[in-house]
Write a protein that holds these residues in place. Structure first.
Motif, PDB file in Angstrom:
ATOM      1  N   ILE A 144      -5.043 -10.109  -3.099  1.00  0.00           N
ATOM      2  CA  ILE A 144      -4.013 -10.284  -3.923  1.00  0.00           C
ATOM      3  C   ILE A 144      -2.712 -11.014  -4.000  1.00  0.00           C
ATOM      4  CG2 ILE A 144      -2.556  -8.751  -5.611  1.00  0.00           C
ATOM      5  CD1 ILE A 144      -5.077  -7.311  -5.648  1.00  0.00           C
ATOM      6  N   ILE A 145      -2.449 -10.696  -2.495  1.00  0.00           N
ATOM      7  CA  ILE A 145      -1.311 -11.461  -1.836  1.00  0.00           C
ATOM      8  C   ILE A 145      -1.649 -13.215  -2.051  1.00  0.00           C
ATOM      9  CG2 ILE A 145       0.562 -11.641   0.004  1.00  0.00           C
ATOM     10  CD1 ILE A 145      -0.043  -8.916   0.226  1.00  0.00           C
ATOM     11  N   LYS A 146      -2.540 -13.462  -1.859  1.00  0.00           N
ATOM     12  CA  LYS A 146      -2.731 -14.343  -1.931  1.00  0.00           C
ATOM     13  C   LYS A 146      -2.397 -15.268  -3.256  1.00  0.00           C
ATOM     14  CE  LYS A 146      -4.928 -15.175   2.841  1.00  0.00           C
ATOM     15  NZ  LYS A 146      -6.498 -14.746   3.841  1.00  0.00           N
ATOM     16  N   THR A 147      -3.260 -14.849  -3.800  1.00  0.00           N
ATOM     17  CA  THR A 147      -3.903 -15.525  -5.222  1.00  0.00           C
ATOM     18  C   THR A 147      -2.677 -15.289  -6.161  1.00  0.00           C
ATOM     19  OG1 THR A 147      -5.851 -14.216  -4.883  1.00  0.00           O
ATOM     20  CG2 THR A 147      -4.985 -14.809  -7.449  1.00  0.00           C
ATOM     21  N   ALA A 148      -1.316 -14.077  -5.729  1.00  0.00           N
ATOM     22  CA  ALA A 148      -0.572 -14.090  -6.844  1.00  0.00           C
ATOM     23  C   ALA A 148       0.718 -15.081  -6.042  1.00  0.00           C
ATOM     24  CB  ALA A 148       0.187 -12.915  -6.445  1.00  0.00           C
ATOM     25  N   ALA A 202       1.213  -1.152  -0.349  1.00  0.00           N
ATOM     26  CA  ALA A 202       0.239  -0.126   0.467  1.00  0.00           C
ATOM     27  C   ALA A 202       1.006   1.257   0.103  1.00  0.00           C
ATOM     28  CB  ALA A 202      -1.016  -0.379   1.413  1.00  0.00           C
ATOM     29  N   THR A 203       2.041   1.476   1.116  1.00  0.00           N
ATOM     30  CA  THR A 203       2.583   2.136   0.657  1.00  0.00           C
ATOM     31  C   THR A 203       3.516   2.467  -0.308  1.00  0.00           C
ATOM     32  OG1 THR A 203       3.414   1.936   3.202  1.00  0.00           O
ATOM     33  CG2 THR A 203       4.663   3.605   2.183  1.00  0.00           C
ATOM     34  N   LEU A 204       4.439   1.828  -1.380  1.00  0.00           N
ATOM     35  CA  LEU A 204       4.882   1.400  -2.311  1.00  0.00           C
ATOM     36  C   LEU A 204       3.975   1.932  -2.968  1.00  0.00           C
ATOM     37  CD1 LEU A 204       6.357  -1.695  -1.997  1.00  0.00           C
ATOM     38  CD2 LEU A 204       7.442   0.909  -2.295  1.00  0.00           C
ATOM     39  N   VAL A 232      -1.805  -0.924  -8.181  1.00  0.00           N
ATOM     40  CA  VAL A 232      -1.668  -0.093  -9.065  1.00  0.00           C
ATOM     41  C   VAL A 232      -2.566   0.082 -10.663  1.00  0.00           C
ATOM     42  CG1 VAL A 232       0.088   1.830 -10.423  1.00  0.00           C
ATOM     43  CG2 VAL A 232       0.563   0.686  -7.977  1.00  0.00           C
ATOM     44  N   SER A 233      -2.878  -0.830 -10.805  1.00  0.00           N
ATOM     45  CA  SER A 233      -3.216  -0.965 -11.922  1.00  0.00           C
ATOM     46  C   SER A 233      -4.254  -0.651 -11.355  1.00  0.00           C
ATOM     47  CB  SER A 233      -3.137  -2.208 -12.418  1.00  0.00           C
ATOM     48  OG  SER A 233      -3.849  -2.657 -12.288  1.00  0.00           O
ATOM     49  N   SER A 234      -5.212  -1.748 -10.602  1.00  0.00           N
ATOM     50  CA  SER A 234      -6.455  -0.677 -10.370  1.00  0.00           C
ATOM     51  C   SER A 234      -7.330   0.219 -10.176  1.00  0.00           C
ATOM     52  CB  SER A 234      -6.642  -1.882  -8.673  1.00  0.00           C
ATOM     53  OG  SER A 234      -6.253  -0.558  -8.077  1.00  0.00           O
ATOM     54  N   GLY A 235      -6.512   1.065  -9.996  1.00  0.00           N
ATOM     55  CA  GLY A 235      -5.746   2.999 -10.204  1.00  0.00           C
ATOM     56  C   GLY A 235      -7.528   3.194  -8.775  1.00  0.00           C
ATOM     57  N   LYS A 236      -7.511   3.093  -8.019  1.00  0.00           N
ATOM     58  CA  LYS A 236      -7.903   3.136  -6.455  1.00  0.00           C
ATOM     59  C   LYS A 236      -7.615   2.741  -5.264  1.00  0.00           C
ATOM     60  CE  LYS A 236     -10.896  -1.080  -6.405  1.00  0.00           C
ATOM     61  NZ  LYS A 236     -12.252  -1.459  -6.795  1.00  0.00           N
ATOM     62  N   ASP A 237      -7.938   3.354  -4.599  1.00  0.00           N
ATOM     63  CA  ASP A 237      -7.436   2.811  -3.166  1.00  0.00           C
ATOM     64  C   ASP A 237      -8.056   1.307  -2.583  1.00  0.00           C
ATOM     65  OD1 ASP A 237      -6.198   4.924  -2.895  1.00  0.00           O
ATOM     66  OD2 ASP A 237      -8.133   6.433  -1.465  1.00  0.00           O
ATOM     67  N   MET A 238      -7.016   0.817  -1.760  1.00  0.00           N
ATOM     68  CA  MET A 238      -7.633  -0.757  -1.492  1.00  0.00           C
ATOM     69  C   MET A 238      -7.258  -0.792   0.155  1.00  0.00           C
ATOM     70  SD  MET A 238      -6.407  -2.697  -4.960  1.00  0.00           S
ATOM     71  CE  MET A 238      -7.687  -4.459  -5.126  1.00  0.00           C
ATOM     72  N   THR A 239      -8.350  -1.337   0.500  1.00  0.00           N
ATOM     73  CA  THR A 239      -8.656  -2.258   1.722  1.00  0.00           C
ATOM     74  C   THR A 239      -7.203  -3.277   2.447  1.00  0.00           C
ATOM     75  OG1 THR A 239     -10.201  -3.503   1.572  1.00  0.00           O
ATOM     76  CG2 THR A 239     -10.837  -1.332   1.708  1.00  0.00           C
TER      77      THR A 239
END
Length: 232
Positions: free
Chosen positions: A213-217, A14-16, A199-206
């Motif tokens: 996303i981490i688990k899926t990746a 999130a920070t990056l 980043v590509s989502s273009g929106k803030d994420m919780t």
């Protein structure tokens, strides 16, 4: 341990992602090709490096050449990268070819600490969107000199790289290197894939969304998060 790891990665991503979102893109788009040279190379070693880049001394006359010494490395990396990794000599070099599309393409040789994945992730965080990058040294070295050279090249071309953003990029490189050295290159690829998606989502994420996303990746790379013991 799994919850702690995912929380750490979520906070870091999130920070990056925020850092990337506030940076200019195409950092080298308005400049020509750049070569960064380690200050401690002998003439013979420099010739070897240039040959790897496919360049000659005469080619350098029409390119921007930036010399990087150990003091530069410490100015950019000290406090984040250990003294043992930085060392006392600067030998790694980089060739940067700006592009207007195609993303970041990285080729490396003779690097023991900085890898393709760590360079890609750090460059992306530093605000570089498109370029071809080749990094090497006359023999095996950490590669921190080349990373420092890339930061210097970025700033030499009229870009201001905020200290917090440089620290974020460098810290990410350190963290990614720890993961990659311990668990293989798939771990570093997970970080890059997660950041790309955020980043590509273009929106803030919780945090919960980033965790998913981490688990899926990780699953896509065949990595079991339960085996990871890494903390910041």
């Amino acid at each position: 341990m799994l919850k702690k790891l995912i929380k750490t990665m979520a906070m870091g991503v999130a920070t990056l992602a925020l850092a990337i979102g506030t940076m200019p893109v195409s950092a080298f788009a308005d400049s020509g090709r750049i070569v960064t040279i380690g200050a401690d190379l002998t003439d013979s070693q420099k010739a070897t490096v240039l040959d790897f880049f496919g360049l000659s001394e005469s080619d350098l006359e029409n390119m921007q050449v930036i010399t990087v010494n150990n003091q530069d490395e410490r100015a950019y990396l000290e406090g984040t990268v250990s003294d043992a990794v930085i060392g006392t000599q600067t030998l790694s070099c980089s060739y940067i070819e700006p592009t207007t599309s195609g993303g970041i393409n990285v080729e490396t040789a003779n690097l023991t600490y900085v890898t393709k994945n760590t360079l890609y992730n750090a460059l992306q965080t530093a605000g570089i969107e498109n370029c071809n990058l080749v990094v090497t040294a006359p023999y095996k070295v950490s590669g921190t000199g080349a990373l420092t050279g890339i930061f210097k090249a970025y700033e030499a071309n009229g870009k201001t790289l905020d200290d917090d953003k440089k620290e974020a990029a460098t810290q990410e490189m350190v963290d990614t290197a720890k993961l990659e050295n311990t668990y293989g290159e798939g771990a570093a690829q997970v970080i890059g894939d997660v950041k790309d998606q955020v980043v590509s989502s273009g929106k803030d994420m919780t945090d919960d969304q980033i965790r998913d996303i981490i688990k899926t990746a990780a699953k896509a790379k065949g990595i079991d998060l339960l085996t990871w013991q890494f903390t910041r």
